[in-house]
Motif scaffolding. Sequence first.
Motif, PDB file in Angstrom:
ATOM      1  N   LEU A  25      24.203 -18.159 -26.361  1.00  0.00           N
ATOM      2  CA  LEU A  25      24.697 -19.217 -25.478  1.00  0.00           C
ATOM      3  C   LEU A  25      24.881 -20.523 -26.245  1.00  0.00           C
ATOM      4  CD1 LEU A  25      25.186 -20.675 -22.752  1.00  0.00           C
ATOM      5  CD2 LEU A  25      22.709 -20.810 -22.503  1.00  0.00           C
ATOM      6  N   VAL A  26      23.874 -20.878 -27.036  1.00  0.00           N
ATOM      7  CA  VAL A  26      23.970 -22.111 -27.831  1.00  0.00           C
ATOM      8  C   VAL A  26      25.136 -22.014 -28.810  1.00  0.00           C
ATOM      9  CG1 VAL A  26      22.797 -23.537 -29.559  1.00  0.00           C
ATOM     10  CG2 VAL A  26      21.518 -22.632 -27.596  1.00  0.00           C
ATOM     11  N   GLY A  27      25.276 -20.845 -29.454  1.00  0.00           N
ATOM     12  CA  GLY A  27      26.381 -20.659 -30.388  1.00  0.00           C
ATOM     13  C   GLY A  27      27.730 -20.795 -29.708  1.00  0.00           C
ATOM     14  N   THR A  28      27.837 -20.246 -28.487  1.00  0.00           N
ATOM     15  CA  THR A  28      29.091 -20.333 -27.721  1.00  0.00           C
ATOM     16  C   THR A  28      29.452 -21.783 -27.442  1.00  0.00           C
ATOM     17  OG1 THR A  28      28.627 -18.207 -26.656  1.00  0.00           O
ATOM     18  CG2 THR A  28      30.253 -19.636 -25.598  1.00  0.00           C
TER      19      THR A  28
ATOM     20  N   LEU B 180      38.169 -17.822 -31.280  1.00  0.00           N
ATOM     21  CA  LEU B 180      37.792 -16.418 -31.219  1.00  0.00           C
ATOM     22  C   LEU B 180      36.279 -16.266 -31.042  1.00  0.00           C
ATOM     23  CD1 LEU B 180      38.499 -13.420 -31.427  1.00  0.00           C
ATOM     24  CD2 LEU B 180      38.302 -13.627 -33.926  1.00  0.00           C
ATOM     25  N   SER B 181      35.516 -17.039 -31.829  1.00  0.00           N
ATOM     26  CA  SER B 181      34.056 -16.918 -31.753  1.00  0.00           C
ATOM     27  C   SER B 181      33.531 -17.311 -30.372  1.00  0.00           C
ATOM     28  CB  SER B 181      33.404 -17.781 -32.841  1.00  0.00           C
ATOM     29  OG  SER B 181      33.688 -19.155 -32.635  1.00  0.00           O
ATOM     30  N   THR B 182      34.189 -18.257 -29.716  1.00  0.00           N
ATOM     31  CA  THR B 182      33.773 -18.644 -28.357  1.00  0.00           C
ATOM     32  C   THR B 182      33.815 -17.451 -27.415  1.00  0.00           C
ATOM     33  OG1 THR B 182      34.591 -20.903 -28.668  1.00  0.00           O
ATOM     34  CG2 THR B 182      34.291 -20.152 -26.415  1.00  0.00           C
TER      35      THR B 182
ATOM     36  N   VAL C 148      34.020 -14.157 -28.307  1.00  0.00           N
ATOM     37  CA  VAL C 148      33.177 -13.061 -28.787  1.00  0.00           C
ATOM     38  C   VAL C 148      31.707 -13.304 -28.437  1.00  0.00           C
ATOM     39  CG1 VAL C 148      32.304 -11.884 -30.845  1.00  0.00           C
ATOM     40  CG2 VAL C 148      34.740 -12.383 -30.633  1.00  0.00           C
ATOM     41  N   LEU C 149      31.219 -14.514 -28.717  1.00  0.00           N
ATOM     42  CA  LEU C 149      29.820 -14.836 -28.418  1.00  0.00           C
ATOM     43  C   LEU C 149      29.528 -14.757 -26.916  1.00  0.00           C
ATOM     44  CD1 LEU C 149      29.264 -17.845 -30.859  1.00  0.00           C
ATOM     45  CD2 LEU C 149      28.297 -15.551 -31.052  1.00  0.00           C
ATOM     46  N   GLN C 150      30.504 -15.181 -26.112  1.00  0.00           N
ATOM     47  CA  GLN C 150      30.315 -15.131 -24.662  1.00  0.00           C
ATOM     48  C   GLN C 150      30.201 -13.687 -24.173  1.00  0.00           C
ATOM     49  OE1 GLN C 150      32.993 -17.643 -22.539  1.00  0.00           O
ATOM     50  NE2 GLN C 150      32.501 -16.788 -20.541  1.00  0.00           N
ATOM     51  N   GLU C 151      31.047 -12.800 -24.710  1.00  0.00           N
ATOM     52  CA  GLU C 151      30.990 -11.390 -24.297  1.00  0.00           C
ATOM     53  C   GLU C 151      29.721 -10.716 -24.810  1.00  0.00           C
ATOM     54  OE1 GLU C 151      32.968 -10.203 -22.106  1.00  0.00           O
ATOM     55  OE2 GLU C 151      34.143 -12.052 -22.109  1.00  0.00           O
ATOM     56  N   LEU C 152      29.305 -11.066 -26.023  1.00  0.00           N
ATOM     57  CA  LEU C 152      28.053 -10.510 -26.554  1.00  0.00           C
ATOM     58  C   LEU C 152      26.870 -10.934 -25.694  1.00  0.00           C
ATOM     59  CD1 LEU C 152      28.494 -10.947 -30.421  1.00  0.00           C
ATOM     60  CD2 LEU C 152      28.462  -8.806 -29.128  1.00  0.00           C
ATOM     61  N   ARG C 153      26.914 -12.167 -25.226  1.00  0.00           N
ATOM     62  CA  ARG C 153      25.853 -12.655 -24.338  1.00  0.00           C
ATOM     63  C   ARG C 153      25.817 -11.824 -23.052  1.00  0.00           C
ATOM     64  NH1 ARG C 153      26.999 -18.326 -21.869  1.00  0.00           N
ATOM     65  NH2 ARG C 153      28.389 -16.967 -20.680  1.00  0.00           N
ATOM     66  N   GLY C 154      26.995 -11.488 -22.539  1.00  0.00           N
ATOM     67  CA  GLY C 154      27.059 -10.649 -21.349  1.00  0.00           C
ATOM     68  C   GLY C 154      26.465  -9.273 -21.581  1.00  0.00           C
ATOM     69  N   ILE C 155      26.733  -8.697 -22.761  1.00  0.00           N
ATOM     70  CA  ILE C 155      26.182  -7.381 -23.102  1.00  0.00           C
ATOM     71  C   ILE C 155      24.661  -7.434 -23.173  1.00  0.00           C
ATOM     72  CG2 ILE C 155      26.032  -5.656 -24.950  1.00  0.00           C
ATOM     73  CD1 ILE C 155      28.990  -6.305 -25.584  1.00  0.00           C
ATOM     74  N   VAL C 156      24.131  -8.490 -23.792  1.00  0.00           N
ATOM     75  CA  VAL C 156      22.673  -8.631 -23.955  1.00  0.00           C
ATOM     76  C   VAL C 156      21.992  -8.811 -22.604  1.00  0.00           C
ATOM     77  CG1 VAL C 156      20.862 -10.122 -24.884  1.00  0.00           C
ATOM     78  CG2 VAL C 156      22.823  -9.503 -26.304  1.00  0.00           C
ATOM     79  N   PHE C 157      22.591  -9.593 -21.706  1.00  0.00           N
ATOM     80  CA  PHE C 157      21.963  -9.912 -20.421  1.00  0.00           C
ATOM     81  C   PHE C 157      22.170  -8.843 -19.348  1.00  0.00           C
ATOM     82  CE2 PHE C 157      21.851 -14.663 -21.370  1.00  0.00           C
ATOM     83  CZ  PHE C 157      20.472 -14.698 -21.385  1.00  0.00           C
ATOM     84  N   ALA C 158      23.099  -7.890 -19.579  1.00  0.00           N
ATOM     85  CA  ALA C 158      23.446  -6.913 -18.541  1.00  0.00           C
ATOM     86  C   ALA C 158      22.214  -6.153 -18.043  1.00  0.00           C
ATOM     87  CB  ALA C 158      24.501  -5.938 -19.063  1.00  0.00           C
ATOM     88  N   ARG C 159      21.384  -5.667 -18.969  1.00  0.00           N
ATOM     89  CA  ARG C 159      20.197  -4.904 -18.589  1.00  0.00           C
ATOM     90  C   ARG C 159      19.202  -5.760 -17.823  1.00  0.00           C
ATOM     91  NH1 ARG C 159      19.548   0.145 -17.823  1.00  0.00           N
ATOM     92  NH2 ARG C 159      20.605   0.573 -19.800  1.00  0.00           N
ATOM     93  N   VAL C 160      19.057  -7.033 -18.225  1.00  0.00           N
ATOM     94  CA  VAL C 160      18.116  -7.931 -17.550  1.00  0.00           C
ATOM     95  C   VAL C 160      18.515  -8.110 -16.089  1.00  0.00           C
ATOM     96  CG1 VAL C 160      17.066 -10.231 -17.573  1.00  0.00           C
ATOM     97  CG2 VAL C 160      17.705  -9.133 -19.728  1.00  0.00           C
ATOM     98  N   LEU C 161      19.794  -8.360 -15.846  1.00  0.00           N
ATOM     99  CA  LEU C 161      20.268  -8.597 -14.476  1.00  0.00           C
ATOM    100  C   LEU C 161      20.096  -7.352 -13.615  1.00  0.00           C
ATOM    101  CD1 LEU C 161      23.592 -10.535 -15.221  1.00  0.00           C
ATOM    102  CD2 LEU C 161      21.353 -11.482 -14.704  1.00  0.00           C
ATOM    103  N   ALA C 162      20.553  -6.210 -14.125  1.00  0.00           N
ATOM    104  CA  ALA C 162      20.527  -4.977 -13.331  1.00  0.00           C
ATOM    105  C   ALA C 162      19.101  -4.509 -13.067  1.00  0.00           C
ATOM    106  CB  ALA C 162      21.333  -3.882 -14.038  1.00  0.00           C
ATOM    107  N   ARG C 163      18.239  -4.536 -14.093  1.00  0.00           N
ATOM    108  CA  ARG C 163      16.877  -4.038 -13.924  1.00  0.00           C
ATOM    109  C   ARG C 163      16.041  -4.929 -13.015  1.00  0.00           C
ATOM    110  NH1 ARG C 163      13.894  -0.604 -17.050  1.00  0.00           N
ATOM    111  NH2 ARG C 163      15.908   0.454 -17.259  1.00  0.00           N
ATOM    112  N   THR C 164      16.201  -6.242 -13.144  1.00  0.00           N
ATOM    113  CA  THR C 164      15.446  -7.155 -12.289  1.00  0.00           C
ATOM    114  C   THR C 164      15.818  -6.951 -10.829  1.00  0.00           C
ATOM    115  OG1 THR C 164      15.368  -8.801 -14.064  1.00  0.00           O
ATOM    116  CG2 THR C 164      14.900  -9.575 -11.838  1.00  0.00           C
ATOM    117  N   SER C 165      17.119  -6.838 -10.549  1.00  0.00           N
ATOM    118  CA  SER C 165      17.573  -6.605  -9.177  1.00  0.00           C
ATOM    119  C   SER C 165      17.016  -5.293  -8.648  1.00  0.00           C
ATOM    120  CB  SER C 165      19.104  -6.581  -9.136  1.00  0.00           C
ATOM    121  OG  SER C 165      19.569  -6.285  -7.840  1.00  0.00           O
TER     122      SER C 165
END
Length: 605
Positions: free
Chosen positions: A37-40, A80-82, A84-101
């Motif tokens: 997120l900070v990198g983005t 481009l990095s903006t 890419v980093l945003q999509e990578l952040r989505g990939i990393v957080f996907a499990r957190v969102l789904a599992r917590t719910s």
Amino acid sequence: MSATANASNAGTIAIFRRLLPTVWFYRWRVLLGLSLLVGTKLATIGVPLLLKQLIDTLDHKPTPLTVPALLLMAYGALRLSTSVLQELRGIVFARVLARTSREITLRVFSHLHALSLRFHLDRRTGGITRDLERGMSSISELLDTMLYLVLPTVLEVVLISAILIGRYDTSFAVITLGTLVAYVAFTVHMTEWRLRYYRAMNEANTEANANSVDSLLNYETVKYFNNERYEAQRFDSSLRELEEAAVKSLKTLSLLGIGQAAIVAIGLTLLVWRATEGVIAGRMTLGDLVLVNAFLIQLAAPLSYLGMIYRETKQTLSNLERMFVLLDEPIEVRDPVPAPELVIRGGEVKFERVWFSYDGKRQVLRDVDFVIAPGKTLAVVGTTGAGKSTLARLLYRYYDVDAGRVSIDGQDLREVGQDSLRTQIGVVPQDTVLFNDSLYYNIAYGRPSASREEVVAVARAAHVHDFIESLPQGYDTNVGERGLKLSGGEKQRIAIARTLLKDPAILIFDEATSALDTQTESGIQLELRNAARGHTTLVIAHRLSTVIDADEILVLDHGRIVERGTHTALLAARGRYAMLWTMQQRQDDTPAPQSHPNRSEKGQP
């Protein structure tokens, strides 16, 4: 700050405290996501800075071709990095969102099953499922909003404000901060004001959903009384309330949007005016003007998000509050800690001076005292409302007694785990409700791990196998909502079959043959007697002919045992039981009414 606001803030903090342990389990994913997120945001902020540098470079002649080329390459790389980093952040957080719910929703669902029968008798299924559904989606929405919108927005606003303040005069700082303060204050005030309409809309939505589910579940009753129009009017009344609340919510939302847009437009205009004035005066370059404009455009987007974020977060928290209210519902029947397993040594059931009432006002059981010896059958009879079914509910520990003691093999039911207790008890209820699934599923529900051969065997024992085999889809036949595709007798035989499959030490037959015809009842009674052999059995019956073989019969009247003994002994005593027996025998012997001789076959007068 008002008491309402304080309460709201306290509720918000409490909700985040509940979510934090589950989220923190994935702390490494969260920390990695925050780094991305900070990198983005750094890449996003770097784009206007490079654009300023490129314009200032081109504004000075002569300029080597390699300089703008390098700047353009860096510009493209940052763009481009903006992404890419945003999509990578989505990939990393996907499990957190789904599992917590998933985990929190499962916790609420399990808690609902842990609540006492008293709660479920008072509930409205449609309203609860609606609250659970909205709460489940709100967990993901809240985390998604906080991690994808709130933190990035705050970080971007801070970085842009710091750059504007650091590079230019204090007027930029005053205008920027003034716009932010005005925007936030207006958004908070308006959102708190309109939240009442959103809550009213939620309540109306829940009420409408509850009414529709209740009406559809009672489809046959609606048809019996020809009340389709009445049900439509009742549902429309709920929808009208929902409509009014929704209109007010949408209108206030539009007012909020207009105010936010006005504040942002005024702030942007003032900043561009200061930047233009600086260029004209020679204090700022053309690149500075482009930089300020680009920053302001970037700042305007998060500000718009900020209003939406606050609004959606308050609405999401409102949904979560309703779900956590279910989670906070106190569990009335609790296990001791630690909860020892019930140990069956023979299956003796004992009620010792038991008193019980459902509401603390009207006494249902009064000083009830009896013993069911291991492997014996005890029947309880009496008029409607005498308290017969309450005995079964106490033995199954749907409720705890007010006074006295219920025990199995000397073990107080309040001192053992409910799971181990209910594993040892099988119940065939008076009102059988089946799952909207296949016949096989409903029978196998008694012991899901059972083989198909075992399921078929108990179906034969319950005299339902031949009926099932006669159906086109056999055991795969769907029984419909609550088993409405089956007759009362067919449902009862399915209930008997799945209880036989459970093979418990203690059996409870609560009017188990009440929905069967006389011929089928005779066959089922034989199978029930075979099933009860070697089991401690409690039979609750209204029809006395079904309990004549019981080892002991109790006659219950207004919560008290007024007679006890065998069928023969009770008849000889010529008391309450003998009176009930005589009345039922007369009813059975009464011939069916004949058609009136003056009426035609079609029933015309």
